[in-house]
Design a protein around this motif. Structure first.
Motif, PDB file in Angstrom:
ATOM      1  N   ALA A   1      -3.194   2.240  -8.834  1.00  0.00           N
ATOM      2  CA  ALA A   1      -1.973   3.043  -8.737  1.00  0.00           C
ATOM      3  C   ALA A   1      -1.166   3.014 -10.032  1.00  0.00           C
ATOM      4  CB  ALA A   1      -1.115   2.547  -7.573  1.00  0.00           C
TER       5      ALA A   1
ATOM      6  N   GLU B   1      -5.924  -2.403  -5.869  1.00  0.00           N
ATOM      7  CA  GLU B   1      -5.126  -1.269  -5.404  1.00  0.00           C
ATOM      8  C   GLU B   1      -3.905  -1.046  -6.290  1.00  0.00           C
ATOM      9  OE1 GLU B   1      -4.703  -1.001  -0.916  1.00  0.00           O
ATOM     10  OE2 GLU B   1      -5.666  -2.968  -1.110  1.00  0.00           O
TER      11      GLU B   1
ATOM     12  N   GLU C   1       1.446   6.386  -7.022  1.00  0.00           N
ATOM     13  CA  GLU C   1       0.414   7.378  -7.361  1.00  0.00           C
ATOM     14  C   GLU C   1       1.017   8.777  -7.401  1.00  0.00           C
ATOM     15  OE1 GLU C   1      -2.496   6.728  -4.365  1.00  0.00           O
ATOM     16  OE2 GLU C   1      -3.386   4.979  -5.365  1.00  0.00           O
ATOM     17  N   ARG C   2       1.893   9.063  -6.450  1.00  0.00           N
ATOM     18  CA  ARG C   2       2.565  10.365  -6.429  1.00  0.00           C
ATOM     19  C   ARG C   2       3.475  10.516  -7.647  1.00  0.00           C
ATOM     20  NH1 ARG C   2       3.420  14.654  -7.021  1.00  0.00           N
ATOM     21  NH2 ARG C   2       4.674  16.129  -5.821  1.00  0.00           N
TER      22      ARG C   2
ATOM     23  N   ARG D   1       0.827  -1.213   0.000  1.00  0.00           N
ATOM     24  CA  ARG D   1       0.000   0.000   0.000  1.00  0.00           C
ATOM     25  C   ARG D   1       0.858   1.259   0.000  1.00  0.00           C
ATOM     26  NH1 ARG D   1      -4.119  -3.330   3.736  1.00  0.00           N
ATOM     27  NH2 ARG D   1      -5.479  -4.014   2.017  1.00  0.00           N
TER      28      ARG D   1
ATOM     29  N   SER E   1       5.662   8.607   0.930  1.00  0.00           N
ATOM     30  CA  SER E   1       4.927   8.803  -0.318  1.00  0.00           C
ATOM     31  C   SER E   1       5.752   9.532  -1.374  1.00  0.00           C
ATOM     32  CB  SER E   1       3.626   9.565  -0.058  1.00  0.00           C
ATOM     33  OG  SER E   1       3.899  10.851   0.477  1.00  0.00           O
TER      34      SER E   1
ATOM     35  N   CYS F   1       1.990   1.626  -3.499  1.00  0.00           N
ATOM     36  CA  CYS F   1       0.904   2.199  -4.303  1.00  0.00           C
ATOM     37  C   CYS F   1       0.843   3.719  -4.148  1.00  0.00           C
ATOM     38  CB  CYS F   1      -0.435   1.582  -3.908  1.00  0.00           C
ATOM     39  SG  CYS F   1      -0.701  -0.100  -4.510  1.00  0.00           S
ATOM     40  N   LYS F   2       0.931   4.199  -2.913  1.00  0.00           N
ATOM     41  CA  LYS F   2       0.863   5.645  -2.686  1.00  0.00           C
ATOM     42  C   LYS F   2       2.053   6.357  -3.315  1.00  0.00           C
ATOM     43  CE  LYS F   2      -1.841   5.399   1.586  1.00  0.00           C
ATOM     44  NZ  LYS F   2      -1.845   5.662   3.060  1.00  0.00           N
TER      45      LYS F   2
END
Length: 279
Positions: free
Chosen positions: A72, A68, A38-39, A31, A114, A34-35
């Motif tokens: 992403a 998830e 995404e960034r 996770r 992140s 993923c973050k």
């Protein structure tokens, strides 16, 4: 787990070797990845990202993370059926399956900030001489772990890994030197620490591939020491403290006799290759 369509060239590939993974910690890792991705895609939505999960044995169903990862923008491949081939050889299985600019060797017990991937790529984009980036690494309390190392002696390893805490104070200055506490901190970039941790190794993919990945003779332990020293032959290694992660791992002496035995066997291989230094 399903996969997104394959891109011709990815900005980033990631490999994670799994063996009896701690599922809650792995969930944190995936996770956080993923973050961070995404960034990365906010900066550039066209950045292709390819995750390769290597099943070395006893891996539970991970389909719960499929949505998830896809959300992403992460394509993922699950490699299994090869058995427990060891940590380094497991990561090497990804080599023939990646076409990327950067490759991240990642442990399944890492919580990424992140901004970690954005900052790592920004640094390597502007420092072409660097081929391997290592981050600031914290523990579960957020305190810095000193995982950049000078080339060890046998005594350094025995003191650092196995000496009871009550007796370790006698060797405090020696341990501090081995762990590079005189130069590693939370603010300064440090060029060419001799050895860096295998829990998060951010490579230019061409450097990782040029070296053939990890030496497969190490089943577990010291494969990152060996690879770190070989990277210096072809590129710079850089400690970049504004790239930040948390590592939940432990050391071999706390994991029982089997791990102590593997640690010792790998240490012998390491010293046979790079020279024995006892004191």
């Amino acid at each position: 787990m399903s996969a997104l369509p394959v891109a011709s060239t990815d900005m980033l590939s990631v490999s994670i070797v799994l063996y009896k993974p701690d599922l809650p910690k792995l969930a944190v890792t995936l996770r956080a990845l993923c973050k961070a991705c995404e960034r990365l895609r906010v900066v550039d939505a066209n950045k292709g990202i390819n995750l390769i999960l290597i099943d070395n044995g006893h891996v539970p169903d991970l389909s719960q993370f499929a949505d998830e990862l896809a959300a992403a923008g992460i394509r993922h491949t699950f490699l299994s059926g090869h058995g427990n081939v060891g940590y380094g050889r497991g990561h090497n299985l990804a080599l023939g399956r990646i076409v990327s600019q950067y490759h991240l060797v990642l442990n399944p017990d890492i919580d990424l900030d992140s901004e970690a991937l954005v900052r790592a790529i920004d640094f390597l984009d502007t420092h072409p001489e660097a081929g391997l980036l290592t981050p600031w690494i914290g523990d579960e309390r957020g305190e810095q772990q000193y995982l950049c190392r000078r080339v060890p002696s046998v005594l350094d390893l025995l003191v650092r890994g196995f000496l009871p805490l009550n007796f370790r104070k006698t060797f405090a200055s020696r341990i501090a030197r081995y762990e590079m506490r005189d130069v590693i901190n939370g603010t300064d970039v440090v060029r060419n620490p001799p050895i860096v941790s295998g829990c998060f190794m951010f490579f230019r993919t061409k450097v990782f591939a040029q070296l053939g990945g990890f030496d497969p003779r190490y089943f577990l332990y010291f494969e990152d020491y060996d690879l770190s020293l070989r990277v210096h032959d072809v590129a710079e290694v850089v400690y970049v403290p504004f790239v930040r992660v948390i590592h939940f791992g432990g050391n071999a002496s706390r994991k029982g006799f089997a791990h102590i035995r593997m640690f010792g066997a790998s240490a012998v291989k390491f010293f046979n290759r790079f020279g024995w230094k006892w004191l």
